[in-house]
Structures are given as C-alpha cells and as structure tokens.
Scaffold this active site. Structure first.
Site, PDB file in Angstrom:
ATOM      1  CB  CYS A   1      -0.777  -0.022   1.251  1.00 42.68           C
ATOM      2  SG  CYS A   1       0.090   0.137   2.728  1.00 42.68           S
ATOM      3  CD  GLN A   2       4.720  -0.123   1.144  1.00 43.88           C
ATOM      4  OE1 GLN A   2       4.001  -0.689   0.262  1.00 43.88           O
ATOM      5  NE2 GLN A   2       5.565  -1.027   1.842  1.00 43.88           N
TER       6      GLN A   2
END
Length: 327
Positions: A73-74
């Site tokens: 999810c970065q």
C-alpha cells in the site's frame, strides 16, 4: 475452505482464516524476516510456498476456494508518496495477482477473493484507481463488495482498512457484507465515498474476539517532542492514555516512532509484544517469532505491516457460513 495467502507477511490472514475453520494450502512472501516469523508461527511444513509473486506461475499454485491478499500500500497510503494504484511500482503488484487468475481456467479459479488495503484506496486519484480495481476484477469474472472496517471495534487500535470480497460469477456465492445481527445492520453509516462503514461489536458469530460496541477514541494526553527533538516531528512525541485506544500502528521503520503511553506517571513506548496484541495476535504467536531470533525492530515493523487478526476472523466466519449455505 482452502485458501492461498499472498503477500503473507507474518500471517494475519492465515491466523484469522484458520480460526474460522479454513485451511491454508499455500503462501507467498518475499521479505526474509517476515518469512522467518511466518514459518515459526504457522504449521506450514510441506505447504506450497514461494518468495516472489512475480516469478510464480499459475500452474504451480494449489487449487483453493479463496485467495487472500493485502497488496503493498506504500503507493496508496496517506503516509506514502501516493503515486497511485496503477502507476506505483509496488501497488501495481495487484495486477500480477489478477494476471495469475487470468491464466487459470475458469473451473480452477478461486470462488472468493479477500483483499485488504488502506482506506485511501477509495479516494486516491479522484477515485479512478478504485474504479480501475473494480473493472479489472469484473474482467476476470468477479463481482465485488466492500466495507471500511475499523479495528477499534475488536482491539484497542484505531485502524481503518477497506476489505474487498470478490465473488466468482456462476459459483452461487453469497454476500459477506454488511455485518448484520439477525435481520438488521449493526450501527452502520454511509461515508463520503458512499461505502458502508460497519460497527460490528455485537455482530453475530463474533465470539470472544469482539468486544461490546461503543464509541472509540484515541486519547492523546500530552507531547514530549519539541522543535529540536524527533527531527521536529510532533507526531512522534505524542503520548496516549492507556484507557483509550492506540493510533494506527505503522511499520515504524527507523525506530523511535512507536506509540508512547503514560504508565504510573512514567512515559514509555509500547513494547513489540503490545503492538502484536493490538493487531490481535496471541502471545504464543509473538513468542514463536521472538524465539526465532527476530529483533525488536523487525517485530515492530511486522506488527505495523499486518492485518488485524480478529477482523479477518470475523469476515472469514461470514464466508464460511456463506460457503456452507451454497452447498
């Protein structure tokens, strides 16, 4: 049901699914420290696994009823660079997974997909990225439903995450959301993105993991930072009340960023064990990881990267009921 655990981390999906009676038949995780914890915690001897999803071929993956994954999810998180779902290098691994499904014959595709990510997935790039996700799943034969769930309803940590369930068309699967008690929805509301956020403290089938539903509050009682400490970042110095709930655990890379609490008039940071507890992991799981030689730095990081186990368990129990009903 049999399930595959992708982007497995330390196995939050694995543990929650297993607690609901499902069986893990395969897992994929590239981080060597997470793999070490995973193998210490879970009984995976002889279970198929791989380290890099990009090198996996669809023909080698065991057949399963459900694929679980919280893809990186970065590129989506508010705390990240927000390159976006489709252009971010790491978050685009979602399409690596759907590519594997495309390569499977329809009869071999999982009946369910259980996907988790940050809430920002709903709104990043004006909602276009979430639309792209839905289009992609539609093209490979899945109808989708989703909920934004807050871990604060099962553990003392405010952690909003979107959970998406994909249903393979033609399999007569049943809806999992919303979480209901009897014939009514439990304390739900419609948010600005027109998705349903469910407070599921009294949800049917929740068992001992679900506390009584009540308003949740992150109680900050002070700040020990200054313009010259912690690089001038006031967030790192915040102190929280033990009687409240924790803020969202992050990966806490670099150390010194762990939530701090006031205990007997002494300020201290949460221990790695406490962070694992905030994610719903039992102490025996933490002990196995710790005894496998993981450093405190890695244990903090692994807690922040994980899904909240009791949330997964609740969803998995609903999936089990739905799966039984269609037989």
């Amino acid at each position: 049901m049999k399930f595959i655990d992708l982007f497995a981390g330390i196995g939050g999906f694995h543990l929650g699914m297993e607690q609901a009676g499902h069986e893990c038949v395969g897992w994929v995780e590239w981080d060597k420290f997470a793999r070490k914890s995973y193998q210490a915690i879970h009984d995976v001897k002889g279970v198929w696994n791989a380290s890099d999803i990009r090198t996996v071929r669809s023909t080698e993956i065991p057949r399963a009823d459900c694929w679980c994954f919280g893809f990186p999810c970065q590129d989506i998180s508010v705390a990240g660079r927000q390159k976006g779902f489709t252009s971010g290098k790491r978050s685009s691994l979602f399409f690596t997974v759907t590519g594997l499904i495309r390569d499977l014959e329809e009869k071999d595709r999982p009946s369910y997909l259980l996907i988790e990510n940050v809430k920002n997935l709903l709104s990043i790039n004006g909602g276009f990225d979430f639309l792209k996700l839905q289009v992609e799943l539609d093209e490979i034969g899945y109808d989708v439903e989703w909920e934004v769930l807050d871990s604060a309803q099962v553990v003392p940590q405010h952690r909003e995450r979107i959970f998406i369930v994909g249903h393979l068309r033609g399999q007569s699967t049943r809806k999992v959301f919303p979480i209901v008690k009897g014939n009514r929805e439990v304390d739900s509301r419609t948010d600005s993105t027109n998705t349903l956020t469910t407070r599921y403290g009294e949800a049917q089938g929740a068992g001992s993991y679900i506390a009584e539903s009540k308003p949740s509050q992150v109680r900050q009682i002070g700040n020990i930072s200054s313009s010259n400490s912690f690089g001038g970042n006031p967030q790192i110095g915040r102190v929280y009340d033990l009687e409240g709930i924790s803020p969202t655990l992050s990966t806490m890379q670099g150390g010194g960023q762990e939530p701090k609490v006031l205990v007997n008039l002494q300020v201290r940071k949460l221990t790695p064990r406490e962070c694992w507890r905030l994610q719903g992991f039992p102490d025996w799981a933490f002990d196995r990881a710790k005894n496998a030689g993981l450093s405190d730095s890695q244990l903090y990081k692994q807690a922040g990267n994980s899904v909240t186990v009791p949330v997964v368990r609740l969803i998995a129990e609903r999936m089990a009921l739905a799966n039984e009903a269609r037989r």
